[in-house]
Enzyme design. Sequence first.
Site, PDB file in Angstrom:
ATOM      1  N   THR A 158       0.607   3.642  10.607  1.00 14.69           N
ATOM      2  CA  THR A 158      -1.020   4.458  11.706  1.00 14.69           C
ATOM      3  C   THR A 158      -0.106   3.996  13.482  1.00 14.69           C
ATOM      4  O   THR A 158       0.162   2.761  13.705  1.00 14.69           O
ATOM      5  CB  THR A 158      -1.979   3.600  11.479  1.00 14.69           C
ATOM      6  OG1 THR A 158      -2.669   3.583   9.887  1.00 14.69           O
ATOM      7  CG2 THR A 158      -3.008   4.366  12.368  1.00 14.69           C
ATOM      8  N   ARG A 186      -8.002   9.616  -2.114  1.00 12.81           N
ATOM      9  CA  ARG A 186      -8.106   8.005  -0.958  1.00 12.81           C
ATOM     10  C   ARG A 186      -8.020   8.515   0.243  1.00 12.81           C
ATOM     11  O   ARG A 186      -7.538   9.020   1.119  1.00 12.81           O
ATOM     12  CB  ARG A 186      -6.696   7.260  -1.418  1.00 12.81           C
ATOM     13  CG  ARG A 186      -6.707   5.538  -0.538  1.00 12.81           C
ATOM     14  CD  ARG A 186      -6.149   5.918   0.156  1.00 12.81           C
ATOM     15  NE  ARG A 186      -5.446   4.271   0.834  1.00 12.81           N
ATOM     16  CZ  ARG A 186      -4.776   3.693   1.911  1.00 12.81           C
ATOM     17  NH1 ARG A 186      -4.820   4.872   2.310  1.00 12.81           N
ATOM     18  NH2 ARG A 186      -5.081   2.266   2.959  1.00 12.81           N
ATOM     19  N   VAL A 187      -8.956   7.632   0.716  1.00 12.31           N
ATOM     20  CA  VAL A 187      -9.362   7.687   2.111  1.00 12.31           C
ATOM     21  C   VAL A 187      -8.780   6.038   2.662  1.00 12.31           C
ATOM     22  O   VAL A 187      -9.372   5.247   2.595  1.00 12.31           O
ATOM     23  CB  VAL A 187     -10.554   7.795   2.941  1.00 12.31           C
ATOM     24  CG1 VAL A 187     -11.024   8.132   4.020  1.00 12.31           C
ATOM     25  CG2 VAL A 187     -10.716   9.412   3.031  1.00 12.31           C
ATOM     26  N   GLY A 188      -7.824   5.648   3.864  1.00 12.61           N
ATOM     27  CA  GLY A 188      -8.110   4.222   4.073  1.00 12.61           C
ATOM     28  C   GLY A 188      -9.336   4.314   5.695  1.00 12.61           C
ATOM     29  O   GLY A 188      -9.962   4.699   5.491  1.00 12.61           O
ATOM     30  N   GLY A 210      -1.024  -1.574   9.032  1.00 13.22           N
ATOM     31  CA  GLY A 210      -1.352  -2.131   7.727  1.00 13.22           C
ATOM     32  C   GLY A 210      -2.268  -1.557   7.294  1.00 13.22           C
ATOM     33  O   GLY A 210      -2.727   0.009   6.314  1.00 13.22           O
ATOM     34  N   HIS A 211      -1.978  -2.677   4.883  1.00  8.60           N
ATOM     35  CA  HIS A 211      -2.665  -2.045   3.828  1.00  8.60           C
ATOM     36  C   HIS A 211      -4.092  -2.012   4.517  1.00  8.60           C
ATOM     37  O   HIS A 211      -5.056  -2.701   4.132  1.00  8.60           O
ATOM     38  CB  HIS A 211      -2.224  -3.659   3.091  1.00  8.60           C
ATOM     39  CG  HIS A 211      -2.470  -2.773   1.983  1.00  8.60           C
ATOM     40  ND1 HIS A 211      -2.196  -4.002   0.460  1.00  8.60           N
ATOM     41  CD2 HIS A 211      -3.387  -1.778   1.129  1.00  8.60           C
ATOM     42  CE1 HIS A 211      -2.493  -3.036  -0.447  1.00  8.60           C
ATOM     43  NE2 HIS A 211      -4.044  -2.426   0.358  1.00  8.60           N
ATOM     44  N   GLY A 212      -4.627  -0.480   4.217  1.00 11.28           N
ATOM     45  CA  GLY A 212      -5.445  -0.054   4.755  1.00 11.28           C
ATOM     46  C   GLY A 212      -7.406  -0.770   4.440  1.00 11.28           C
ATOM     47  O   GLY A 212      -8.076  -1.087   4.468  1.00 11.28           O
TER      48      GLY A 212
HETATM   49  N1  ASP Z   1      -3.950   1.558   7.566  1.00 11.00           N
HETATM   50  C1  ASP Z   1      -3.274   2.700   7.191  1.00 11.00           C
HETATM   51  C2  ASP Z   1      -3.550   2.873   5.474  1.00 11.00           C
HETATM   52  O1  ASP Z   1      -3.926   2.664   4.736  1.00 11.00           O
HETATM   53  C3  ASP Z   1      -2.175   2.539   6.861  1.00 11.00           C
HETATM   54  C4  ASP Z   1      -1.519   2.428   7.810  1.00 11.00           C
HETATM   55  O2  ASP Z   1      -1.517   2.019   8.880  1.00 11.00           O
HETATM   56  O3  ASP Z   1       0.343   1.395   7.402  1.00 11.00           O
HETATM   57  O4  ASP Z   1      -4.119   4.988   4.977  1.00 11.00           O
END
Ligand code: ASP
Length: 296
Positions: A158, A186-188, A210-212
């Site tokens: 992001t 999917r919405v993060g 990161g891993h939303g």
């Molecule tokens: N946080 C974002 C999402 O999960 C992706 C990312 O920042 O790596 O959509």
Amino acid sequence: MLILSTWSFGQRANRAAWETLSPDGSSLDAVEIACRDAESDLSNHTVGKGGRPDASGQVSLDSSIMLSPAKRGAVAYVRRFEHPISIARAVMERTAHVLLAGDGAEQFALAQGFKATDLLTDEARGQWEEWRATGEMQPAHPAPIRNIEEKPPGSHDTIGVLALDSHGVLAGACSTSGMAYKLPGRVGDSPIIGHALYVDPRVGAAVATGHGELVMSVCGAFLAVEALRRGANPTDAAVEVLKRIQQTQPLTDNDQVGLIVLRPEGIWGAASLREGFKVAVKDSNRDELMAPRHVL
Ligand code: ASP
């Protein structure tokens, strides 16, 4: 005056925004410009046009922008517009709502004069076709990125931006195409206020990447700002969120989360779960890419 952005592409975004921020521009304009820069960069496969699609081959974008609990806007699942950050700003400034999603967000964008475009580039389509050919048609859980410079095929990122202007106004924004090859729909964390982004002008601001799903499950950015409110310094506030993630959810070896936290007087800090996260920092004296502390 200060602008902070996630990842190495944040350096280019900071430079694009600096002319507006300095000497006396608005932090709100600056964070929007920084996100727009990443959204238009076709070599960036994790934000905007050129982003990797979902499992069905459709690109969908999430974005939010925030000045305060009363001034915030977001869009989710935007499939036909290059600059979701500007649509999010329009939601903030021209509606009574916080978040518009999908078809409704796109109808709103058209009504506001935004031009529709195709977000899937030939390069991203080619990578998606290669991924599809591997037969890994699971609900997408591709390896989250640990180091943007490595650019693994299933990565995500992001652009998250925090800025402080010469009038002392804090603003934050973020924009992403989300996880590559995610399940359609999917919405993060990026468009959900309090998850990837939160700004309270009296206390501070936080942005996450990161891993939303990990961030969403602890209301990460809100938690960081609440830590500031209790007196934590910005780095400790980021670490508190990462520890909460670690304590509450199973982590794979590749899971990454990074946070940037900024106080209204310009003191900032950052931290990530693992090595590899970068923060681009620009003020009147420096233009740097920094590797913050990691907790694992
Ligand atoms: N946080 C974002 C999402 O999960 C992706 C990312 O920042 O790596 O959509």
